[in-house]
Design a protein around this motif. Structure first.
Motif, PDB file in Angstrom:
ATOM      1  N   VAL A 187       0.852  -1.179   0.000  1.00 30.25           N
ATOM      2  CA  VAL A 187       0.000   0.000   0.000  1.00 30.25           C
ATOM      3  C   VAL A 187       0.894   1.237   0.000  1.00 30.25           C
ATOM      4  CG1 VAL A 187      -0.218  -0.032   2.531  1.00 30.25           C
ATOM      5  CG2 VAL A 187      -1.893   1.214   1.153  1.00 30.25           C
ATOM      6  N   GLN A 188       0.471   2.243  -0.734  1.00 26.77           N
ATOM      7  CA  GLN A 188       1.219   3.500  -0.809  1.00 26.77           C
ATOM      8  C   GLN A 188       0.276   4.658  -0.526  1.00 26.77           C
ATOM      9  OE1 GLN A 188       2.986   4.468  -4.672  1.00 26.77           O
ATOM     10  NE2 GLN A 188       4.788   5.283  -3.639  1.00 26.77           N
ATOM     11  N   TYR A 189       0.442   5.273   0.637  1.00 31.52           N
ATOM     12  CA  TYR A 189      -0.339   6.449   0.980  1.00 31.52           C
ATOM     13  C   TYR A 189       0.316   7.665   0.331  1.00 31.52           C
ATOM     14  CZ  TYR A 189      -2.400   3.269   4.370  1.00 31.52           C
ATOM     15  OH  TYR A 189      -3.020   2.196   4.949  1.00 31.52           O
ATOM     16  N   GLN A 249       4.114   8.981   0.608  1.00 26.44           N
ATOM     17  CA  GLN A 249       4.823   8.029   1.465  1.00 26.44           C
ATOM     18  C   GLN A 249       5.371   6.889   0.624  1.00 26.44           C
ATOM     19  OE1 GLN A 249       2.877   6.743   5.051  1.00 26.44           O
ATOM     20  NE2 GLN A 249       1.763   8.677   5.271  1.00 26.44           N
ATOM     21  N   SER A 269      -9.725   6.046   5.792  1.00 28.87           N
ATOM     22  CA  SER A 269      -8.271   5.963   5.910  1.00 28.87           C
ATOM     23  C   SER A 269      -7.655   4.892   5.013  1.00 28.87           C
ATOM     24  CB  SER A 269      -7.877   5.682   7.365  1.00 28.87           C
ATOM     25  OG  SER A 269      -8.456   4.456   7.794  1.00 28.87           O
ATOM     26  N   ASP A 270      -8.469   4.062   4.394  1.00 27.48           N
ATOM     27  CA  ASP A 270      -7.950   3.053   3.455  1.00 27.48           C
ATOM     28  C   ASP A 270      -7.679   3.640   2.077  1.00 27.48           C
ATOM     29  OD1 ASP A 270     -10.193   0.626   4.901  1.00 27.48           O
ATOM     30  OD2 ASP A 270      -8.049   0.901   5.305  1.00 27.48           O
ATOM     31  N   THR A 271      -8.046   4.877   1.873  1.00 25.74           N
ATOM     32  CA  THR A 271      -7.783   5.539   0.592  1.00 25.74           C
ATOM     33  C   THR A 271      -6.287   5.574   0.325  1.00 25.74           C
ATOM     34  OG1 THR A 271      -9.766   6.904   0.701  1.00 25.74           O
ATOM     35  CG2 THR A 271      -7.949   7.711  -0.669  1.00 25.74           C
ATOM     36  N   ALA A 272      -5.873   4.958  -0.757  1.00 31.02           N
ATOM     37  CA  ALA A 272      -4.447   4.826  -1.072  1.00 31.02           C
ATOM     38  C   ALA A 272      -4.301   4.111  -2.409  1.00 31.02           C
ATOM     39  CB  ALA A 272      -3.713   4.033   0.012  1.00 31.02           C
ATOM     40  N   TYR A 315      -2.791   0.749  -4.167  1.00 29.01           N
ATOM     41  CA  TYR A 315      -2.459  -0.617  -3.770  1.00 29.01           C
ATOM     42  C   TYR A 315      -1.766  -1.311  -4.929  1.00 29.01           C
ATOM     43  CZ  TYR A 315      -5.375   0.147   0.293  1.00 29.01           C
ATOM     44  OH  TYR A 315      -5.895   0.642   1.463  1.00 29.01           O
ATOM     45  N   GLU A 343      -5.945   2.428  -7.576  1.00 26.13           N
ATOM     46  CA  GLU A 343      -6.222   3.546  -6.680  1.00 26.13           C
ATOM     47  C   GLU A 343      -7.569   3.315  -6.004  1.00 26.13           C
ATOM     48  OE1 GLU A 343      -6.117   7.324  -8.594  1.00 26.13           O
ATOM     49  OE2 GLU A 343      -6.968   8.368  -6.886  1.00 26.13           O
TER      50      GLU A 343
END
Lengths: 118, 114
Positions: free
Chosen positions: B37-39, B42, B84-87, B89, B109
């Motif tokens: 996962v990539q926020y 980050q 908060s799972d928005t990221a 993958y 996304e």
């Protein structure tokens, strides 16, 4: 424990200029990777080091890209000269050692350096 | 050569809805499979992995993935997503013969809306 450190985080240069990225892996990690991540794509391996030896650089465009890992710790990735198509995020990762057949060591990624070539 | 295909580039969902992010890989004798996962702004973080044993693997934040050898798939699921799972993958594969080299998919996304 500190993670993988990369600098700079952002870099903007004009085409034909040189640029360098620096990576400090997690302490004790023998294996270091440089990945290229284009916009909207997954990372692609550029080069892998075992200590100070580059053991897989088959995907590194050697006409303009170079890398070094002196003393088997920090590493620098250089582009000279940069081209417009080099605009991307350059990721560094490290692991205890690269996976051998039947084993696995997690790769830990740094935040990356976002390069913009104008 | 190994390849990974993530079938959806973008997945918009509402909060508390279930989600599935699809991943297929090219066949190989033996593979290790991963979801990262990539926020925003980050680095990539390992979410979960399949190395061997049970085909269903779970993460600490409620995601799970199932290794399906016959369909060469490793889909990621969560029964109820949070904002908060928005990221982004990424699915990745490695075979034990390539020194830990990871082959990544194009990324999905995930956008969770209230």
């Amino acid at each position: 424990e500190a993670g993988v450190v990369q600098s700079p985080r952002y870099k903007i240069i004009e085409k034909k200029q040189p640029v360098a990225f620096w990576c400090n892996p997690i302490s004790g990690h023998n294996t270091l990777y440089w990945y290229l991540q284009n916009l909207g794509q997954g990372p692609e391996l550029l080069i892998r080091y075992e200590n100070e030896e580059a053991v897989d650089d088959s995907q590194l465009p050697k006409d303009r890209f170079s890398a070094e890992r002196l003393k088997g710790v920090d590493s620098t990735l250089k582009i000279q000269p940069a081209e417009l198509g080099d605009s991307a995020v350059y990721l560094c990762a490290s692991s205890l050692e690269s996976g051998r057949w039947g084993s696995y060591n997690e790769q830990f990624f740094g935040p990356g350096t976002r390069l913009t070539v104008l | 050569a190994q390849s990974v295909t993530q079938l959806d580039s973008q997945v918009p969902v509402f909060e508390e809805a279930p989600v599935e992010l699809r991943c297929n890989y090219s066949s190989s004798v033996s593979v290790y499979l991963f979801w990262y996962v990539q926020y925003p702004n980050q680095g990539l973080q390992l979410l979960l992995k399949y190395l061997s044993g049970s085909t269903l693997v779970e993460s600490i934040n409620g995601f799970e993935a199932e290794f399906n050898k016959s369909q060469t798939s490793f889909h990621l699921r969560k029964p109820s997503v949070h904002i908060s799972d928005t990221a982004e993958y990424f699915c990745a594969v490695s075979d034990g013969n390539q020194g830990g080299k990871l082959i990544f998919g194009q990324g999905t996304e995930l956008s969770v809306k209230p």
